[in-house]
Design a protein around this motif. Structure first.
Motif, PDB file in Angstrom:
ATOM      1  N   LYS A  35     -88.160 -36.650   9.564  1.00  0.00           N
ATOM      2  CA  LYS A  35     -87.235 -36.352  10.667  1.00  0.00           C
ATOM      3  C   LYS A  35     -85.909 -35.828  10.153  1.00  0.00           C
ATOM      4  O   LYS A  35     -85.301 -34.942  10.756  1.00  0.00           O
ATOM      5  N   SER A  36     -85.451 -36.333   8.994  1.00  0.00           N
ATOM      6  CA  SER A  36     -84.177 -35.817   8.475  1.00  0.00           C
ATOM      7  C   SER A  36     -84.366 -34.470   7.782  1.00  0.00           C
ATOM      8  O   SER A  36     -83.444 -33.660   7.724  1.00  0.00           O
ATOM      9  N   TYR A  38     -86.459 -32.205   8.922  1.00  0.00           N
ATOM     10  CA  TYR A  38     -86.667 -31.229  10.008  1.00  0.00           C
ATOM     11  C   TYR A  38     -85.951 -31.694  11.276  1.00  0.00           C
ATOM     12  O   TYR A  38     -86.591 -32.045  12.272  1.00  0.00           O
ATOM     13  N   PRO A  39     -84.598 -31.680  11.256  1.00  0.00           N
ATOM     14  CA  PRO A  39     -83.857 -32.223  12.404  1.00  0.00           C
ATOM     15  C   PRO A  39     -84.083 -31.447  13.700  1.00  0.00           C
ATOM     16  O   PRO A  39     -83.891 -31.999  14.785  1.00  0.00           O
ATOM     17  N   SER A  40     -84.488 -30.183  13.579  1.00  0.00           N
ATOM     18  CA  SER A  40     -84.657 -29.395  14.811  1.00  0.00           C
ATOM     19  C   SER A  40     -86.030 -29.611  15.457  1.00  0.00           C
ATOM     20  O   SER A  40     -86.273 -29.137  16.560  1.00  0.00           O
ATOM     21  N   LEU A  41     -86.912 -30.314  14.789  1.00  0.00           N
ATOM     22  CA  LEU A  41     -88.255 -30.555  15.344  1.00  0.00           C
ATOM     23  C   LEU A  41     -88.299 -31.880  16.099  1.00  0.00           C
ATOM     24  O   LEU A  41     -87.611 -32.838  15.738  1.00  0.00           O
ATOM     25  N   THR A  42     -89.116 -31.932  17.124  1.00  0.00           N
ATOM     26  CA  THR A  42     -89.421 -33.208  17.781  1.00  0.00           C
ATOM     27  C   THR A  42     -90.695 -33.733  17.131  1.00  0.00           C
ATOM     28  O   THR A  42     -91.771 -33.159  17.312  1.00  0.00           O
ATOM     29  N   LEU A 137     -94.873 -24.097  11.080  1.00  0.00           N
ATOM     30  CA  LEU A 137     -93.632 -23.315  11.183  1.00  0.00           C
ATOM     31  C   LEU A 137     -93.876 -21.869  10.785  1.00  0.00           C
ATOM     32  O   LEU A 137     -93.400 -20.947  11.431  1.00  0.00           O
TER      33      LEU A 137
END
Ligand code: DQA
Length: 141
Positions: A35-36, A38-42, A137
């Motif tokens: 999560k850190s 890829y901060p822009s991903l949910t 991606l």
């Protein structure tokens, strides 16, 4: 982009379970790293030890605009039902195995899941999940 990580039986025990094969990091800790990174991903995470619950979850999210990364654990080698569920939904899926299933017992050499997904990453440990995200991606650019 939405990513759904779906882990099957015994993967809740990562860090405690056969660390010489599966490593010493829990999936929850690795999820924080992902999560850190890829901060822009949910990034959503679901784990179950029950075949039917895994299928119900795939049905619930599988028609959304999501991207599935599935490690079905031992069900990979037995479950036509999970493979059928993956074929029944519209979201793309990539299979991940932490260990190199082809270097292990022969009953692990066959995966029903492999026949129902875009591709399989195995033997690269937790990094396999990150590589699956990278693949999703790259396929949109
Ligand atoms: C696994 C490999 C399977 O054979 C095993 O049953 C697992 C984990 C892996 O990630 O290497 O539970 O899917």
């Amino acid at each position: 982009m939405i990513i759904d990580i779906v882990n099957g039986p015994n993967l809740n025990l990562l860090s405690k379970r056969e660390p010489e094969i599966y490593g010493s990091m829990s999936f929850e800790s690795y999820l924080e790293v992902l999560k850190s990174t890829y901060p822009s991903l949910t990034i959503r995470y679901f784990q179950s030890n029950h075949e039917g619950e895994l299928i119900d979850y795939l049905h619930a999210i599988g028609f959304e605009k999501t991207h599935i990364i599935i490690n079905a654990g031992a069900y990979s080698h037995t479950s036509i039902a999970i493979a059928d569920a993956l074929r029944s939904i519209t979201a793309p899926a990539i299979e991940v195995h932490l260990s190199n299933i082809y270097r292990r017992e022969s009953f692990r050499h066959h995966s029903y899941i492999a026949q129902a997904v875009q591709g399989t990453i195995c033997g690269l440990g937790l990094k396999g999940y990150e590589l699956a995200i990278e693949s999703f991606l790259n396929s949109t650019t």
